[in-house]
Design a protein around this motif. Structure first.
Motif, PDB file in Angstrom:
ATOM      1  N   GLU A  89       0.668  -1.079  -0.030  1.00 29.85           N
ATOM      2  CA  GLU A  89      -0.105   0.292   0.145  1.00 29.85           C
ATOM      3  C   GLU A  89       0.888   1.309  -0.257  1.00 29.85           C
ATOM      4  N   ARG A  90       0.187   2.489  -0.728  1.00 26.98           N
ATOM      5  CA  ARG A  90       0.941   3.603  -0.518  1.00 26.98           C
ATOM      6  C   ARG A  90      -0.265   4.907  -0.590  1.00 26.98           C
ATOM      7  N   PRO A  91       0.808   5.804  -0.285  1.00 30.74           N
ATOM      8  CA  PRO A  91      -0.631   6.740  -0.075  1.00 30.74           C
ATOM      9  C   PRO A  91      -0.023   7.261  -1.644  1.00 30.74           C
ATOM     10  N   TYR A  92      -1.423   8.043  -1.854  1.00 29.85           N
ATOM     11  CA  TYR A  92      -1.497   8.846  -3.008  1.00 29.85           C
ATOM     12  C   TYR A  92      -2.630  10.434  -3.107  1.00 29.85           C
ATOM     13  N   SER A  93      -2.040  11.234  -3.255  1.00 26.59           N
ATOM     14  CA  SER A  93      -2.874  12.507  -3.180  1.00 26.59           C
ATOM     15  C   SER A  93      -3.773  12.686  -4.166  1.00 26.59           C
ATOM     16  N   ILE A  94      -5.286  13.125  -4.336  1.00 23.82           N
ATOM     17  CA  ILE A  94      -5.891  12.914  -4.791  1.00 23.82           C
ATOM     18  C   ILE A  94      -6.224  14.579  -6.196  1.00 23.82           C
TER      19      ILE A  94
ATOM     20  N   LEU B 208      -6.405  10.484 -10.210  1.00 25.77           N
ATOM     21  CA  LEU B 208      -5.092   9.957  -9.353  1.00 25.77           C
ATOM     22  C   LEU B 208      -3.976  10.171 -10.680  1.00 25.77           C
ATOM     23  N   PHE B 209      -2.796  11.279 -10.142  1.00 27.54           N
ATOM     24  CA  PHE B 209      -1.999  10.832 -11.279  1.00 27.54           C
ATOM     25  C   PHE B 209      -0.236  10.625 -10.823  1.00 27.54           C
ATOM     26  N   ILE B 210      -0.121   9.602 -11.021  1.00 21.06           N
ATOM     27  CA  ILE B 210       0.824   8.676 -10.798  1.00 21.06           C
ATOM     28  C   ILE B 210       2.300   8.266 -11.649  1.00 21.06           C
ATOM     29  N   GLU B 211       3.026   8.571 -11.127  1.00 17.92           N
ATOM     30  CA  GLU B 211       4.570   8.076 -11.360  1.00 17.92           C
ATOM     31  C   GLU B 211       5.391   6.678 -11.547  1.00 17.92           C
ATOM     32  N   LEU B 212       5.937   6.459 -12.126  1.00 19.17           N
ATOM     33  CA  LEU B 212       6.345   5.429 -12.147  1.00 19.17           C
ATOM     34  C   LEU B 212       7.915   5.054 -11.686  1.00 19.17           C
TER      35      LEU B 212
ATOM     36  N   GLY C 205      10.729   0.585  -7.520  1.00 17.67           N
ATOM     37  CA  GLY C 205       9.632   0.447  -6.353  1.00 17.67           C
ATOM     38  C   GLY C 205       8.671  -0.775  -6.661  1.00 17.67           C
ATOM     39  N   ASP C 206       8.387  -0.809  -5.349  1.00 13.18           N
ATOM     40  CA  ASP C 206       7.414  -1.997  -4.862  1.00 13.18           C
ATOM     41  C   ASP C 206       5.736  -1.347  -5.840  1.00 13.18           C
ATOM     42  N   LEU C 207       5.713  -1.042  -5.521  1.00  5.48           N
ATOM     43  CA  LEU C 207       3.746  -0.892  -5.720  1.00  5.48           C
ATOM     44  C   LEU C 207       4.155  -0.861  -7.294  1.00  5.48           C
ATOM     45  N   THR C 208       4.292   0.716  -7.983  1.00  7.35           N
ATOM     46  CA  THR C 208       3.816   1.097  -8.787  1.00  7.35           C
ATOM     47  C   THR C 208       4.561   0.685 -10.322  1.00  7.35           C
ATOM     48  N   PRO C 209       5.975  -0.228  -9.843  1.00  3.54           N
ATOM     49  CA  PRO C 209       5.249  -1.510 -11.122  1.00  3.54           C
ATOM     50  C   PRO C 209       4.253  -2.578 -11.766  1.00  3.54           C
TER      51      PRO C 209
HETATM   52  C1  LIG Z   1       1.208  12.207   1.222  1.00  3.98           C
HETATM   53  C2  LIG Z   1       1.099  11.279  -0.361  1.00  3.98           C
HETATM   54  C3  LIG Z   1       1.038  11.478  -1.724  1.00  3.98           C
HETATM   55  C4  LIG Z   1       1.653  10.729  -2.419  1.00  3.98           C
HETATM   56  N1  LIG Z   1       0.962  11.415  -3.339  1.00  3.98           N
HETATM   57  C5  LIG Z   1       1.543  10.303  -5.431  1.00  3.98           C
HETATM   58  C6  LIG Z   1       1.127  11.532  -5.938  1.00  3.98           C
HETATM   59  O1  LIG Z   1      -0.344  12.338  -6.358  1.00  3.98           O
HETATM   60  N2  LIG Z   1       1.709  10.824  -7.302  1.00  3.98           N
HETATM   61  C7  LIG Z   1       2.863   9.640  -6.970  1.00  3.98           C
HETATM   62  O2  LIG Z   1       3.235   9.123  -8.406  1.00  3.98           O
HETATM   63  N3  LIG Z   1       3.331   9.487  -6.152  1.00  3.98           N
HETATM   64  C8  LIG Z   1       2.182   9.655  -4.304  1.00  3.98           C
HETATM   65  N4  LIG Z   1       3.094  10.098  -3.305  1.00  3.98           N
HETATM   66  C9  LIG Z   1       4.491   8.611  -3.365  1.00  3.98           C
HETATM   67  C10 LIG Z   1       3.457   7.261  -3.490  1.00  3.98           C
HETATM   68  O3  LIG Z   1       2.922   6.951  -2.591  1.00  3.98           O
HETATM   69  C11 LIG Z   1       5.158   6.350  -3.702  1.00  3.98           C
HETATM   70  O4  LIG Z   1       5.591   6.595  -2.987  1.00  3.98           O
HETATM   71  C12 LIG Z   1       5.169   6.056  -5.132  1.00  3.98           C
HETATM   72  O5  LIG Z   1       4.229   6.358  -5.761  1.00  3.98           O
HETATM   73  C13 LIG Z   1       6.738   4.719  -5.129  1.00  3.98           C
HETATM   74  O6  LIG Z   1       6.055   3.575  -4.773  1.00  3.98           O
HETATM   75  P1  LIG Z   1       6.776   2.706  -4.789  1.00  3.98           P
HETATM   76  O7  LIG Z   1       6.243   1.371  -3.928  1.00  3.98           O
HETATM   77  O8  LIG Z   1       7.039   2.119  -6.317  1.00  3.98           O
HETATM   78  O9  LIG Z   1       7.735   2.959  -4.608  1.00  3.98           O
HETATM   79  P2  LIG Z   1       8.325   2.701  -3.131  1.00  3.98           P
HETATM   80  O10 LIG Z   1       8.938   0.849  -3.065  1.00  3.98           O
HETATM   81  O11 LIG Z   1       7.624   3.217  -1.977  1.00  3.98           O
HETATM   82  O12 LIG Z   1      10.035   3.320  -2.708  1.00  3.98           O
HETATM   83  C14 LIG Z   1      11.384   2.749  -3.844  1.00  3.98           C
HETATM   84  C15 LIG Z   1      12.297   3.908  -3.509  1.00  3.98           C
HETATM   85  O13 LIG Z   1      11.869   5.003  -4.135  1.00  3.98           O
HETATM   86  C16 LIG Z   1      12.211   6.354  -3.791  1.00  3.98           C
HETATM   87  N5  LIG Z   1      10.786   7.191  -4.279  1.00  3.98           N
HETATM   88  C17 LIG Z   1       9.175   7.130  -3.991  1.00  3.98           C
HETATM   89  N6  LIG Z   1       8.795   7.875  -4.393  1.00  3.98           N
HETATM   90  C18 LIG Z   1       9.736   8.517  -5.916  1.00  3.98           C
HETATM   91  C19 LIG Z   1       9.679   9.445  -6.994  1.00  3.98           C
HETATM   92  N7  LIG Z   1       8.242   9.758  -7.361  1.00  3.98           N
HETATM   93  N8  LIG Z   1      10.880   9.705  -7.610  1.00  3.98           N
HETATM   94  C20 LIG Z   1      11.947   9.656  -6.834  1.00  3.98           C
HETATM   95  N9  LIG Z   1      12.102   8.671  -6.130  1.00  3.98           N
HETATM   96  C21 LIG Z   1      10.830   8.101  -5.208  1.00  3.98           C
HETATM   97  C22 LIG Z   1      11.334   5.681  -2.697  1.00  3.98           C
HETATM   98  O14 LIG Z   1      11.865   6.891  -1.547  1.00  3.98           O
HETATM   99  C23 LIG Z   1      12.429   4.625  -2.073  1.00  3.98           C
HETATM  100  O15 LIG Z   1      13.687   4.938  -2.086  1.00  3.98           O
HETATM  101  C24 LIG Z   1       3.272  10.081  -2.234  1.00  3.98           C
HETATM  102  C25 LIG Z   1       3.489  10.053  -1.320  1.00  3.98           C
HETATM  103  C26 LIG Z   1       2.636  10.692  -0.037  1.00  3.98           C
HETATM  104  C27 LIG Z   1       3.446  10.454   1.530  1.00  3.98           C
END
Ligand SMILES: Cc1cc2nc3c(=O)[nH]c(=O)nc-3n(C[C@H](O)[C@H](O)[C@H](O)COP(=O)(O)OP(=O)(O)OC[C@H]3O[C@@H](n4cnc5c(N)ncnc54)[C@H](O)[C@@H]3O)c2cc1C
Length: 237
Positions: free
Chosen positions: A46-51, A62-66, A70-74
């Motif tokens: 689980e991860r948080p995403y601003s709305i 939601l607007f998401i960056e890969l 990372g664990d979730l975005t892929p």
């Molecule tokens: C309050 C809040 C709101 C958020 N809103 C959004 C949103 O609207 N859209 C969005 O895409 N993400 C948002 N995020 C980030 C999101 O929660 C995840 O952290 C992100 O999508 C990466 O998740 P993951 O599981 O793929 O990577 P993880 O396994 O969590 O992270 C892998 C590594 O990448 C780093 N990392 C995480 N995100 C990024 C990034 N964007 N660029 C570079 N390095 C990064 C982490 O610190 C970690 O070291 C938000 C985070 C918070 C705390």
């Protein structure tokens, strides 16, 4: 184990190879304040995403960056219309509009502009408060400005209320060849913007959202002179 409610992806739009927009239809009523975030999950990750959307809209946008490592975005990246994610039933976050201030200086990097869209959509839906919004948006490439048209239209249609300054940090790259707007890292334009517009500390709240490096940098510039700042870091440096 708690069984979480689910939300179905009913819309997906690709922006670049790493950025995309989804719209979710939750199976439960989901309420939130503009600027808050939802926690979504796949297979228990689980991860948080601003709305992006405002509370009056039916779908949660939601607007998401890969993040390739990372664990979730892929996992999310592979999911199309018809797939579903878990959602935590309650929205969270304090990155909301503070109507004690007249001027809202909103600085964001790429997905960091998400809360500002929600706040502005809500503001123009209700118009119950008065406020002047200054949106400063930074990205490496102009095609990363997902809400460029929406911000631009709001600024054109409401010149007294919304001001929009998008800026790209890599003007020399081919991908930006058609960009005719501002150049330079957004961090480096904030102080100049404040001076040009004549913003005053007492009536201005500075919102910083997205890239932790941008947030640290702008805070270093503004905190010593006493600016009021609210921040939302999307990840840890
Ligand atoms: C309050 C809040 C709101 C958020 N809103 C959004 C949103 O609207 N859209 C969005 O895409 N993400 C948002 N995020 C980030 C999101 O929660 C995840 O952290 C992100 O999508 C990466 O998740 P993951 O599981 O793929 O990577 P993880 O396994 O969590 O992270 C892998 C590594 O990448 C780093 N990392 C995480 N995100 C990024 C990034 N964007 N660029 C570079 N390095 C990064 C982490 O610190 C970690 O070291 C938000 C985070 C918070 C705390």
């Amino acid at each position: 184990m708690t069984v979480l409610p689910r939300a179905t992806i009913v819309h997906r739009q690709e922006l670049t190879a790493e950025l995309w927009i989804i719209k979710l239809l939750p199976e439960i009523p989901f309420t939130f304040k503009p600027g808050q975030y939802i926690t979504i999950g796949v297979n228990g990750i689980e991860r948080p995403y601003s709305i992006v959307s405002a509370p009056h809209e039916e779908l949660i946008e939601l607007f998401i960056e890969l993040v390739p490592e990372g664990d979730l975005t892929p996992l999310l990246y592979e999911m199309g219309v018809g797939s579903s994610v878990s959602i935590r039933p309650r929205a969270k976050g304090l990155f909301t509009l503070d109507s004690n201030y007249t001027h809202h200086l909103m600085v964001g990097t790429v997905t960091g502009s998400v809360p500002y869209i929600s706040i502005l959509r809500d503001y123009f839906e209700h118009r119950t408060q008065t406020g002047i919004f200054h949106v400063l948006e930074g990205a490496s490439y102009s095609d990363e400005f997902a809400y460029f048209n929406e911000f631009s239209t709001l600024a054109t249609d409401n010149p007294e209320t919304v001001h929009y300054l998008p800026s790209i940090s890599r003007p020399e790259e081919m991908r930006n060849s058609e960009w005719q707007g501002s150049q330079g890292r957004i961090n480096n334009l904030v102080e100049q913007y404040i001076d040009n517009v004549g913003l005053r500390k007492k009536e201005t709240l500075v919102y910083l959202c997205g890239h932790p490096g941008m947030i640290t940098d702008v805070k270093t510039q503004l905190l010593p002179s006493g600016w009021n700042i609210k921040e939302e870091r999307f990840w840890k440096e």
